[in-house]
Design a protein around this motif. Structure first.
Motif, PDB file in Angstrom:
ATOM      1  N   CYS A 173       5.161  -8.094 -12.781  1.00 16.27           N
ATOM      2  CA  CYS A 173       4.534  -6.780 -12.994  1.00 16.27           C
ATOM      3  C   CYS A 173       5.315  -5.980 -14.034  1.00 16.27           C
ATOM      4  O   CYS A 173       6.548  -5.930 -13.998  1.00 16.27           O
ATOM      5  N   CYS A 199       7.017  -2.821 -11.855  1.00 16.69           N
ATOM      6  CA  CYS A 199       8.066  -2.947 -10.839  1.00 16.69           C
ATOM      7  C   CYS A 199       8.771  -4.302 -10.856  1.00 16.69           C
ATOM      8  O   CYS A 199       9.623  -4.573 -10.007  1.00 16.69           O
ATOM      9  N   CYS A 251      -0.690  -6.151  -9.569  1.00 21.14           N
ATOM     10  CA  CYS A 251       0.555  -6.325  -8.823  1.00 21.14           C
ATOM     11  C   CYS A 251       0.287  -6.087  -7.334  1.00 21.14           C
ATOM     12  O   CYS A 251      -0.259  -5.046  -6.961  1.00 21.14           O
ATOM     13  N   CYS A 282       2.901  -3.008  -6.182  1.00 20.67           N
ATOM     14  CA  CYS A 282       2.734  -1.583  -6.528  1.00 20.67           C
ATOM     15  C   CYS A 282       1.342  -1.237  -7.028  1.00 20.67           C
ATOM     16  O   CYS A 282       1.050  -0.067  -7.292  1.00 20.67           O
TER      17      CYS A 282
HETATM   18 ZN   LIG Z   1       4.358  -3.774  -9.544  1.00 28.35          ZN
END
Ligand SMILES: [Zn+2]
Length: 305
Positions: free
Chosen positions: A219, A222, A236, A239
């Motif tokens: 991602c 994050c 993702c 998140c």
């Molecule tokens: Zn993420």
């Protein structure tokens, strides 16, 4: 006017990738976090400098060399009669000085940034002299941008600008009469750009190999490898951030290129590197963004110019 823009240094880009794809040793992790923090401070400084009213030529992140000594300058401004040099620090928390030495609050000695400032100032002066611009004055400032920073037993040195003084410092700078820059200033800027060295970021990195790195796509927000690949988007699972499939693949391929600049980009290698997409999609993205070279089994891809 900015004539050399600040970019994310390659060393930082590489450490960002490596920190996502391998376990860094504690010292490498610390170095990475310090670089990240330093860069964040420089961005903050750049934003402050946008409030300057005087016309200046601004060169950010210069790497110069004098007498085989390389020195890095966070920011250099060419104004009417003065070259301003800024060393930016994003130190956080409490520090103290004792007998010209610089310590963290817990007593660990670190390089005294004032020494670094003076050393660079001398080298800048010598370089200007060598280039035929000795009529310029050089003014150096050590700028602490982090509002949580405190320095105990600080010397009364006007070249140190503390976070609480930044606003006044800018006001003072803006009281300097306005410049009218001419070809001489432009030429100095060009000559400094010409002697700017390109840094080799690889020599300072921890050792890594293709086999030792975590393959796959992560991602962009994050760094989680837990992603779902759809037709158009990757999402993702940690998140919720999404990115187009093409962008994510392109980013992942570019990471490979940066990590292994001497290795060829091939479909099979990129299929293995990205890990979660089909050979067909890998080939499509390579064809779309890169230049095809070689024949048959030996096809590889180069960056488009
Ligand atoms: Zn993420």
């Amino acid at each position: 006017m900015i004539i050399k823009h600040r970019q994310v240094p390659d060393e930082l880009k590489l450490l960002r990738i490596l920190s996502a794809r391998m376990d860094l040793a504690e010292t490498d992790k610390q170095n990475y976090l310090n670089l990240e923090k330093g860069f964040e401070g420089e961005i903050k400084f750049d934003a402050l400098m946008e409030n300057l009213q005087q016309e200046r030529l601004i060169l950010n992140d210069l790497l110069l060399e004098k007498n085989t000594t390389k020195f890095q300058l966070d920011s250099l401004h060419i104004a009417q009669e003065t070259v301003y040099h800024f060393e930016v620090k994003n130190f956080e928390g409490d520090y103290y000085m004792e007998k010209d030495r610089f310590y963290t609050y817990s007593g660990k000695e670190i390089l005294n940034p004032l020494h670094q400032l003076r050393r660079s100032e001398t080298l800048i002066r010598q370089l200007l002299q060598q280039l035929g611009y000795s009529s310029f004055q050089v003014e150096s400032y050590l700028i602490f941008v982090n509002p949580t920073f405190t320095l105990y037993q600080a010397p009364k040195d006007p070249s140190i600008i503390f976070p609480t003084q930044l606003e006044r410092f800018l006001l003072k700078m803006n009281r300097v009469p306005s410049s009218s820059l001419n070809y001489r200033h432009t030429r100095l800027g060009e000559e400094l750009l010409a002697v700017h060295r390109v840094d080799d970021p690889y020599k300072r990195l921890p050792a890594y190999s293709y086999e030792g790195l975590r393959r796959g796509m992560y991602c962009t927000n994050c760094n989680s490898f837990k992603i779902s690949v759809g037709k158009q988007l990757i999402v993702c699972n940690a998140c919720g951030t999404n990115e187009t499939v093409d962008q994510a693949i392109l980013r992942t391929i570019k990471e490979y290129k940066l990590l292994f600049p001497n290795l060829k980009l091939t479909t099979s290698r990129m299929y293995d590197w990205c890990n979660v997409i089909s050979q067909k999609t890998t080939r499509r993205v390579l064809c779309k963004y890169f230049e095809k070279a070689g024949h048959n089994r030996w096809i590889f891809y180069n960056e488009r110019n």
